[in-house]
Write a protein that holds these residues in place. Structure first.
Motif, PDB file in Angstrom:
ATOM      1  N   LYS A 159       4.002  14.819   8.450  1.00 19.04           N
ATOM      2  CA  LYS A 159       3.711  15.270   9.786  1.00 19.04           C
ATOM      3  C   LYS A 159       2.418  14.493  10.202  1.00 19.04           C
ATOM      4  CE  LYS A 159       4.686  19.525  11.217  1.00 19.04           C
ATOM      5  NZ  LYS A 159       4.723  20.755  11.399  1.00 19.04           N
ATOM      6  N   ARG A 160       1.414  14.431   9.099  1.00 17.21           N
ATOM      7  CA  ARG A 160       0.143  13.752   9.532  1.00 17.21           C
ATOM      8  C   ARG A 160       0.158  12.184   9.593  1.00 17.21           C
ATOM      9  NH1 ARG A 160      -0.744  18.806   7.543  1.00 17.21           N
ATOM     10  NH2 ARG A 160      -2.269  20.079   8.285  1.00 17.21           N
ATOM     11  N   GLY A 161       1.047  11.699   8.741  1.00 10.24           N
ATOM     12  CA  GLY A 161       1.195  10.471   8.580  1.00 10.24           C
ATOM     13  C   GLY A 161       0.266   9.890   7.569  1.00 10.24           C
ATOM     14  N   ILE A 162       0.293  10.870   6.406  1.00  5.92           N
ATOM     15  CA  ILE A 162      -0.768  10.299   5.262  1.00  5.92           C
ATOM     16  C   ILE A 162       0.061  10.456   4.163  1.00  5.92           C
ATOM     17  CG2 ILE A 162      -2.810  10.926   6.420  1.00  5.92           C
ATOM     18  CD1 ILE A 162      -2.803  13.485   5.090  1.00  5.92           C
ATOM     19  N   SER A 163      -0.621  10.057   3.032  1.00 12.05           N
ATOM     20  CA  SER A 163       0.143  10.491   1.651  1.00 12.05           C
ATOM     21  C   SER A 163      -0.171  11.864   1.185  1.00 12.05           C
ATOM     22  CB  SER A 163      -0.502   9.453   0.570  1.00 12.05           C
ATOM     23  OG  SER A 163      -1.595   9.544   0.287  1.00 12.05           O
ATOM     24  N   LEU A 164       0.646  12.256   0.139  1.00  5.41           N
ATOM     25  CA  LEU A 164       0.274  13.732  -0.174  1.00  5.41           C
ATOM     26  C   LEU A 164      -0.984  13.828  -0.958  1.00  5.41           C
ATOM     27  CD1 LEU A 164       1.339  16.332  -1.057  1.00  5.41           C
ATOM     28  CD2 LEU A 164       2.539  15.563  -2.841  1.00  5.41           C
ATOM     29  N   LEU A 165      -1.268  12.475  -1.582  1.00  7.22           N
ATOM     30  CA  LEU A 165      -2.586  12.416  -2.115  1.00  7.22           C
ATOM     31  C   LEU A 165      -3.879  12.882  -1.131  1.00  7.22           C
ATOM     32  CD1 LEU A 165      -4.511  12.038  -4.740  1.00  7.22           C
ATOM     33  CD2 LEU A 165      -4.286   9.518  -4.347  1.00  7.22           C
ATOM     34  N   ALA A 166      -3.775  12.062   0.001  1.00 10.25           N
ATOM     35  CA  ALA A 166      -4.669  11.903   0.945  1.00 10.25           C
ATOM     36  C   ALA A 166      -4.822  13.589   1.399  1.00 10.25           C
ATOM     37  CB  ALA A 166      -4.293  11.129   2.139  1.00 10.25           C
ATOM     38  N   LYS A 218       0.734  -0.969  -0.113  1.00  6.88           N
ATOM     39  CA  LYS A 218      -0.082  -0.140   0.160  1.00  6.88           C
ATOM     40  C   LYS A 218       0.725   1.152   0.000  1.00  6.88           C
ATOM     41  CE  LYS A 218      -3.545   2.400   2.657  1.00  6.88           C
ATOM     42  NZ  LYS A 218      -4.170   2.721   3.813  1.00  6.88           N
ATOM     43  N   GLU A 219       1.736   1.173   1.112  1.00  8.49           N
ATOM     44  CA  GLU A 219       2.810   2.454   1.176  1.00  8.49           C
ATOM     45  C   GLU A 219       3.563   2.750  -0.619  1.00  8.49           C
ATOM     46  OE1 GLU A 219       4.092   2.519   5.763  1.00  8.49           O
ATOM     47  OE2 GLU A 219       4.812   0.995   4.290  1.00  8.49           O
ATOM     48  N   ALA A 220       3.875   1.352  -1.120  1.00 10.53           N
ATOM     49  CA  ALA A 220       4.697   1.719  -2.311  1.00 10.53           C
ATOM     50  C   ALA A 220       3.645   2.224  -3.543  1.00 10.53           C
ATOM     51  CB  ALA A 220       5.192   0.268  -2.656  1.00 10.53           C
ATOM     52  N   ARG A 221       2.551   1.524  -3.310  1.00 12.17           N
ATOM     53  CA  ARG A 221       1.459   2.419  -4.492  1.00 12.17           C
ATOM     54  C   ARG A 221       1.337   3.773  -3.954  1.00 12.17           C
ATOM     55  NH1 ARG A 221      -1.662  -1.305  -7.405  1.00 12.17           N
ATOM     56  NH2 ARG A 221      -1.203  -3.499  -6.790  1.00 12.17           N
ATOM     57  N   GLU A 222       1.187   4.295  -3.019  1.00 10.35           N
ATOM     58  CA  GLU A 222       1.066   5.526  -2.578  1.00 10.35           C
ATOM     59  C   GLU A 222       2.174   6.204  -3.120  1.00 10.35           C
ATOM     60  OE1 GLU A 222      -0.017   5.581   1.687  1.00 10.35           O
ATOM     61  OE2 GLU A 222      -2.106   5.162   1.334  1.00 10.35           O
ATOM     62  N   TRP A 223       3.388   5.882  -2.838  1.00  8.12           N
ATOM     63  CA  TRP A 223       4.498   6.641  -3.438  1.00  8.12           C
ATOM     64  C   TRP A 223       4.615   6.478  -4.826  1.00  8.12           C
ATOM     65  CZ3 TRP A 223       8.427   5.763  -6.670  1.00  8.12           C
ATOM     66  CH2 TRP A 223       9.554   6.513  -6.556  1.00  8.12           C
ATOM     67  N   ALA A 224       4.310   5.590  -5.342  1.00  9.36           N
ATOM     68  CA  ALA A 224       4.244   5.354  -6.887  1.00  9.36           C
ATOM     69  C   ALA A 224       3.255   6.338  -7.419  1.00  9.36           C
ATOM     70  CB  ALA A 224       4.070   4.068  -7.474  1.00  9.36           C
ATOM     71  N   GLU A 225       2.103   6.533  -6.704  1.00 12.76           N
ATOM     72  CA  GLU A 225       1.208   7.432  -7.481  1.00 12.76           C
ATOM     73  C   GLU A 225       1.718   8.913  -7.319  1.00 12.76           C
ATOM     74  OE1 GLU A 225      -2.246   6.872  -5.251  1.00 12.76           O
ATOM     75  OE2 GLU A 225      -2.758   4.988  -5.868  1.00 12.76           O
ATOM     76  N   GLU A 226       2.434   9.240  -6.319  1.00 17.71           N
ATOM     77  CA  GLU A 226       2.720  10.478  -6.345  1.00 17.71           C
ATOM     78  C   GLU A 226       4.245  10.945  -7.021  1.00 17.71           C
ATOM     79  OE1 GLU A 226       3.539  11.399  -1.955  1.00 17.71           O
ATOM     80  OE2 GLU A 226       1.529  10.673  -1.610  1.00 17.71           O
ATOM     81  N   HIS A 227       4.841   9.902  -7.237  1.00 15.40           N
ATOM     82  CA  HIS A 227       6.190  10.025  -8.235  1.00 15.40           C
ATOM     83  C   HIS A 227       6.221   9.460  -9.340  1.00 15.40           C
ATOM     84  CE1 HIS A 227       7.241  10.462  -3.705  1.00 15.40           C
ATOM     85  NE2 HIS A 227       7.862  11.492  -4.169  1.00 15.40           N
ATOM     86  N   LEU A 228       5.386   8.697  -9.943  1.00 12.79           N
ATOM     87  CA  LEU A 228       5.495   8.042 -11.326  1.00 12.79           C
ATOM     88  C   LEU A 228       4.527   8.480 -12.429  1.00 12.79           C
ATOM     89  CD1 LEU A 228       6.313   4.436 -10.297  1.00 12.79           C
ATOM     90  CD2 LEU A 228       7.904   6.260 -10.693  1.00 12.79           C
ATOM     91  N   ASN A 229       4.684   8.243 -13.522  1.00 11.68           N
ATOM     92  CA  ASN A 229       3.518   8.736 -14.410  1.00 11.68           C
ATOM     93  C   ASN A 229       2.904   7.483 -14.636  1.00 11.68           C
ATOM     94  OD1 ASN A 229       4.670   7.080 -16.599  1.00 11.68           O
ATOM     95  ND2 ASN A 229       5.739   8.719 -17.156  1.00 11.68           N
ATOM     96  N   GLY A 230       1.565   7.434 -15.159  1.00 15.57           N
ATOM     97  CA  GLY A 230       0.704   6.649 -15.174  1.00 15.57           C
ATOM     98  C   GLY A 230       1.137   5.120 -15.971  1.00 15.57           C
ATOM     99  N   ASP A 231       2.035   5.335 -17.042  1.00 17.31           N
ATOM    100  CA  ASP A 231       2.671   4.255 -17.634  1.00 17.31           C
ATOM    101  C   ASP A 231       3.596   3.483 -16.894  1.00 17.31           C
ATOM    102  OD1 ASP A 231       1.260   4.825 -19.906  1.00 17.31           O
ATOM    103  OD2 ASP A 231       2.805   5.944 -20.950  1.00 17.31           O
ATOM    104  N   GLU A 232       4.493   4.295 -16.068  1.00 14.91           N
ATOM    105  CA  GLU A 232       5.368   3.591 -15.134  1.00 14.91           C
ATOM    106  C   GLU A 232       4.710   2.890 -13.972  1.00 14.91           C
ATOM    107  OE1 GLU A 232       9.010   6.919 -15.486  1.00 14.91           O
ATOM    108  OE2 GLU A 232       7.376   7.380 -14.430  1.00 14.91           O
TER     109      GLU A 232
END
Length: 79
Positions: free
Chosen positions: A63-70, A14-28
């Motif tokens: 600081k809030r313990g959440i993803s940037l997307l959240a 889950k953490e890896a997917r959240e990181w990827a959503e924030e740092h990768l493009n859709g194809d990656e």
């Protein structure tokens, strides 16, 4: 584990997917996690913000313990 000035941090899927959503493009993202089924309840956008704003957002999310997307969704829903 520290390697030079970089560290390797283990993430849950889950953490890896959240990181990827924030740092990768859709194809990656799809290359790593597979094809994403379109969900009509979700919308995908691409934005460009200053590096400073990105840093501030990432720090605030951490600081809030959440993803940037959240964090962004929370801010938009409270506007």
């Amino acid at each position: 584990m520290e390697v030079g000035s970089q560290a390797i941090i283990l993430l849950s899927e889950k953490e890896a997917r959240e990181w990827a959503e924030e740092h990768l493009n859709g194809d990656e993202y799809e290359e790593i996690f597979g094809v994403v089924e379109e969900d009509e309840s979700q919308a995908t956008i691409t934005i460009s913000i200053s590096a400073n704003a990105m840093d501030c957002g990432q720090r605030a999310a951490a600081k809030r313990g959440i993803s940037l997307l959240a964090l962004i969704e929370t801010l938009l829903q409270s506007a």
